[in-house]
Design a protein around this motif. Sequence first.
Motif, PDB file in Angstrom:
ATOM      1  N   GLY A   1      71.995  29.121 -31.010  1.00 48.22           N
ATOM      2  CA  GLY A   1      73.274  28.540 -30.608  1.00 48.22           C
ATOM      3  C   GLY A   1      73.135  27.088 -30.210  1.00 48.22           C
TER       4      GLY A   1
ATOM      5  N   ALA B   1      75.122  24.266 -32.116  1.00 46.63           N
ATOM      6  CA  ALA B   1      76.043  23.441 -31.337  1.00 46.63           C
ATOM      7  C   ALA B   1      75.669  21.972 -31.439  1.00 46.63           C
ATOM      8  CB  ALA B   1      76.031  23.886 -29.875  1.00 46.63           C
TER       9      ALA B   1
ATOM     10  N   PHE C   1      76.415  20.869 -35.363  1.00 46.89           N
ATOM     11  CA  PHE C   1      77.731  20.998 -36.010  1.00 46.89           C
ATOM     12  C   PHE C   1      78.935  20.652 -35.132  1.00 46.89           C
ATOM     13  CE2 PHE C   1      74.958  23.685 -38.518  1.00 46.89           C
ATOM     14  CZ  PHE C   1      75.370  23.432 -39.827  1.00 46.89           C
ATOM     15  N   ILE C   2      78.844  20.971 -33.847  1.00 48.77           N
ATOM     16  CA  ILE C   2      80.043  20.890 -33.018  1.00 48.77           C
ATOM     17  C   ILE C   2      80.601  19.463 -32.869  1.00 48.77           C
ATOM     18  CG2 ILE C   2      80.995  21.367 -30.715  1.00 48.77           C
ATOM     19  CD1 ILE C   2      80.629  23.897 -32.358  1.00 48.77           C
TER      20      ILE C   2
ATOM     21  N   ILE D   1      81.366  29.658 -40.956  1.00 51.25           N
ATOM     22  CA  ILE D   1      82.270  29.593 -39.798  1.00 51.25           C
ATOM     23  C   ILE D   1      81.837  30.605 -38.736  1.00 51.25           C
ATOM     24  CG2 ILE D   1      84.633  30.009 -39.008  1.00 51.25           C
ATOM     25  CD1 ILE D   1      85.564  29.031 -41.793  1.00 51.25           C
TER      26      ILE D   1
ATOM     27  N   ILE E   1      78.870  29.242 -36.910  1.00 52.87           N
ATOM     28  CA  ILE E   1      79.198  28.101 -36.056  1.00 52.87           C
ATOM     29  C   ILE E   1      79.925  28.546 -34.790  1.00 52.87           C
ATOM     30  CG2 ILE E   1      80.685  26.051 -35.929  1.00 52.87           C
ATOM     31  CD1 ILE E   1      79.829  25.416 -38.807  1.00 52.87           C
ATOM     32  N   ILE E   2      80.679  29.649 -34.901  1.00 47.86           N
ATOM     33  CA  ILE E   2      81.383  30.123 -33.715  1.00 47.86           C
ATOM     34  C   ILE E   2      80.510  31.016 -32.839  1.00 47.86           C
ATOM     35  CG2 ILE E   2      83.272  31.620 -32.931  1.00 47.86           C
ATOM     36  CD1 ILE E   2      84.888  30.591 -35.349  1.00 47.86           C
TER      37      ILE E   2
ATOM     38  N   PRO F   1      76.923  29.624 -30.761  1.00 52.05           N
ATOM     39  CA  PRO F   1      77.169  28.882 -29.524  1.00 52.05           C
ATOM     40  C   PRO F   1      77.757  29.748 -28.405  1.00 52.05           C
ATOM     41  CG  PRO F   1      77.855  27.572 -31.390  1.00 52.05           C
ATOM     42  CD  PRO F   1      77.537  28.945 -31.916  1.00 52.05           C
ATOM     43  N   LEU F   2      78.429  30.846 -28.771  1.00 53.48           N
ATOM     44  CA  LEU F   2      78.917  31.719 -27.702  1.00 53.48           C
ATOM     45  C   LEU F   2      77.750  32.318 -26.919  1.00 53.48           C
ATOM     46  CD1 LEU F   2      81.890  33.663 -29.367  1.00 53.48           C
ATOM     47  CD2 LEU F   2      81.993  31.754 -27.749  1.00 53.48           C
TER      48      LEU F   2
ATOM     49  N   HIS G   1      74.797  30.969 -26.793  1.00 53.59           N
ATOM     50  CA  HIS G   1      74.220  29.802 -26.113  1.00 53.59           C
ATOM     51  C   HIS G   1      74.915  29.610 -24.765  1.00 53.59           C
ATOM     52  CE1 HIS G   1      72.620  25.719 -25.736  1.00 53.59           C
ATOM     53  NE2 HIS G   1      73.836  25.327 -25.431  1.00 53.59           N
ATOM     54  N   PHE G   2      76.242  29.683 -24.817  1.00 57.08           N
ATOM     55  CA  PHE G   2      77.036  29.564 -23.583  1.00 57.08           C
ATOM     56  C   PHE G   2      76.679  30.675 -22.600  1.00 57.08           C
ATOM     57  CE2 PHE G   2      80.619  31.795 -21.636  1.00 57.08           C
ATOM     58  CZ  PHE G   2      80.943  30.904 -20.632  1.00 57.08           C
TER      59      PHE G   2
ATOM     60  N   GLY H   1      83.460  38.097 -28.135  1.00 57.78           N
ATOM     61  CA  GLY H   1      83.868  36.990 -29.007  1.00 57.78           C
ATOM     62  C   GLY H   1      83.356  37.186 -30.429  1.00 57.78           C
TER      63      GLY H   1
ATOM     64  N   THR I   1      85.724  37.531 -33.706  1.00 49.68           N
ATOM     65  CA  THR I   1      85.520  36.616 -34.830  1.00 49.68           C
ATOM     66  C   THR I   1      85.229  37.390 -36.121  1.00 49.68           C
ATOM     67  OG1 THR I   1      84.508  35.122 -33.246  1.00 49.68           O
ATOM     68  CG2 THR I   1      84.263  34.558 -35.562  1.00 49.68           C
TER      69      THR I   1
END
Lengths: 583, 249, 117, 127
Positions: free
Chosen positions: C16, C20, C23-24, C63, C66-67, C70-71, C73-74, C105, C109
Amino acid sequence: MPVHDVVIVGGGGAGLRAAIAVAEENPDLSVAIVSKVFPMRSHTVAAEGGAAAVIKDNDSLEDHFRDTISGSDWLADQDAVEEFVREAPSEMIQLEHWGCPWSREPDGKVAVRPFGGMKIERTWFAADKTGFHMLHTLYQTSLKYDNVTPYDEWFVTNILVENGRCQGVTALELRTGKTEVIAAKAVIICTGGAGRIFPFTTNGAIKTGDGMALAYRAGVGLKDMEFVQYHPTGLPGTGILITEAARGEGGILVNKEGYRYLEDYDLGKPLDVTHPDHPVKKSMELGPRDRLSQAFIKEVEKGRTFIDELGHYVHLDVRHLGQKKIDKKIPFVRELASKYAGIDPVYHPIPVRPVVHYCMGGIDTDKEGATTLPGLFAAGEAACVSINGANRLGSNSLTELLVFGARSGRGAAKFAIEHPDLDMSSLEKQALDEQSRITKNFICKQKGSERIANLRQEMTQSMESGAGIYRSESSLKETCNKLAELRDRFSNILIEDRSLTFNTELTSALELDFMIEVARSLAHSALERRESRGSHQRTDHVNRDDQNFLKHSLALQTEEGPKIGYKEVVITSWPPEERVYGR
Amino acid sequence: MTRKTMELEILRYRPEKEERPTFETYEIPFKEEWVVLDAINYIKDNIDGSLSYRWSCRMGVCGSCGMMLNGIPKLSCAVFLRDYYPDKVRVEPLTGFPIQRDLVIVMDDFIHKLKEIKPWIIRDEGQEQSLEEGEYLQSPAELAAFKQYSMCINCMLCYAACPVYAIDNSFVGPAAIALAQRYNLDSRDHGRELRQDVIASNEGVWECTFVGECSEVCPKDVDPAGAIQRGKVSGTIDYFKDVLMPWGG
Amino acid sequence: MSKSSEPIWWSLFAAGGVVAALFIPVLMIITGIILPFTLTGEEPFVFERIHGAATHPIIRLLIFCIIVFPLFHFAHRFRSILVDIGLLKIRPVISVVCYGSAIFGTIVTAIILWSFS
Amino acid sequence: MKPYVREYPNTWWLSRRPYFLFMVREFTAVFVAAYCVFLIYFVYKLSQGPDAYYGVIELLRSPLSIILHIIAFIFAIYHSITWFNLTPKIFILRFGEEQVPPFLISGANFIAWVVVSAIVAWIILVV
């Protein structure tokens, strides 16, 4: 009361090596390491340059023997040196097997470098932090043995003798302030030297000669105490050691005229630093430490040294080695000089001067580390076997603590097995006596007006002025008198700290007590030796006198102060000759 | 010429006398060449003999004299007064450890952890060479692979800089993990798997949040933070190898 | 000591972090600056174009990555932030909440992308 | 005597700059995650047809959205920079005795970042 088979006092290189030797000798034996600091703080940590042992094909045991004997000015016992050089290689390999990160040749073999007084390069090194790596390797390896019990931060105050043999120690646990007996069937003293009796030393604060004083008080003689090694290259002011390896790698000494003054002192002719044969072994900068330190004093007298607010100094120049070699071979020199002298040796010469470094003398032991008190052993700088004689060869001491650490460990293990009985009730009683002595004389001491720091300073100043690199009858007498006076004044010291928890005022007082004892044995031994030999240089007796003084001095404690006797030097194969360097 | 002076504010704790530590201020002479330890020694020798602290080599290698100086862990023998003059210096015992007395911390936890990570050479059965066979060969490159991690002097500055350790003492911590890596990366050692029990446990590398200050304060550039992150990577690789190839790969 | 499940969470966290970091920021520039200020015109953002692209399975997988990464990671970082500010005692609960929301999440997704039409 | 255990304040991360910057670094994850939640919403709306999609586009044009984007972007950039700067700690490359200097490893990361960003922008805006 804790009981162990072998109690080791001191957790430096020698103590740890001894502990491992006992643990390996017999896993059923219980070993205790009693140290006033955590073992990795021990001063072995500060040794830089390396440890000597024959390993390369161009070298031989005979050469190591001869370098050591001539380095010692023929005062070393040759039988001991023979065994030392023979066991040195396997001890060093053992340390390699335990993981010591020795510097290597491209083919993966251990690398060696030249050191002062050596005919052939034989110093193993781990960059210029050899002592540090050896100590940590030994300490970490010692953790592997479950039969080794650490007593970290326990301060040994007394050696217990019952029935004519050593049966343990009393020790003060710093965190509780309690004095306890640690009973033992054999005790090994590995507390290091006593450099702190001098004002200006490479030695750490903990090197206060505790073990020497303990053995001395228990009736064991201190041998050859008058021989104190000055390391020629310490930083002015702090006394921080700049390793001999700096010269081994090719560093040169110059005075304020930019002149390589050593050539004036019968140490050979200088070769240019770009010459392929530079540095020449056993010549110039690679002469022995005593001669180099003495040459410095002569330069001071000739007015050819630099001087600033930190006193006289000369320059140690390593610039020609270049940054790459300095960073690879002597990075710690660069770190220390940059931090503490504010100069980067890649670009500037390092200011240096001689500084007290090592006690050749110490507790009188035989080749197995045994003292005259049954059950008491000693090894390392605290002991005097003797392999160092009147001047220790650089890089022999790290090897010594391995060889004789291990031997004393095995000797003590054997003794412990053969002498299993202890007089427990008498030991108990001695513990109570010791506890009350410490409580009465120190922790609960009322009145008193002498500050510890003042007494300590007067002692160190007196040692420097009276028993320094050059000594004389009058200077030594003055020092002896001063020390006797300090002995008396010590009973009137001021103790303000009444705490039982980590009372460092108490330990400072105990250390000062030990230091005065050791200093007195040193000064009296020096006074009685009316000759000049190795590191002991008398301005009133400038020549070596084999007729009268080819013997070890032996200081014994008496009511009136040290009594100096003598003991024969063992000569096996090489009778005394002139000591030749650079010719 | 008036003598220059400066002040040290030292945290004192006398367990027999007081419930909690308090600061005491001492005026000391300022000398250009003095390190902070010199000033503390001056106080002990001349002002208050009861001040307790550890020190020995005063050349940055024995690791005894770590203290918080103005909130940052330092070796007091390696920092000069002139770096602070004329400001006051606040001296405290290392953060994250219990205070025994004054500037003396309790080190038991670290000593315990040191032993736990097995910091000695471990060889596979039958791989031990005899002394007569000489040294194990190790190329300079193999030496360089672990050398940095062997430079740790156990001064504890990294622990004092580590918030994770301060919050949760069960964390094995920077110096111990770096030392484990020192042996893991030694070409003569086969003990990595044994050490992983501690290093790859929940209390090992995974506790680390990579604040990175351990490496910043390290006086010997050991880079424990790097050692720990590398431990995470290799621990992860081990884990997935185990999951994907349970029969052993 | 027990075998740790941390390698799973840590590798998701690390993946993540990489996603992040790479790409973010550029996506933020596009949706936050380029699109609202129509710096490249309206044309790239017309529905048919974006929708068409998103129907492509590889784009959809991208996609998803990418979503989702990072979730995690968070989740990993937020868990330690909460411990850092004094909630060590309820760390197990925090872990469940943080990683739980990342998993939630992920499921959402996945459903959206799976049923994308 | 019982040793004294000091309390470690929950505000430790305010006590020194490096600790504060660490906390900021960790906190960037919140902004990144919030943006990911937005992306979920975006994709969901996209799947609902043109009307729903253009509703999101309208939303993106609002000043509030732009401000939030800018804030989040600052944190995201901070994340990228700190992330790439820390990679040399993890990936240590050696050639013999020499270690590949850390700046080369982080440098490679930064280059990869630029390249990836360009490709993403190119795909979304041009192709």
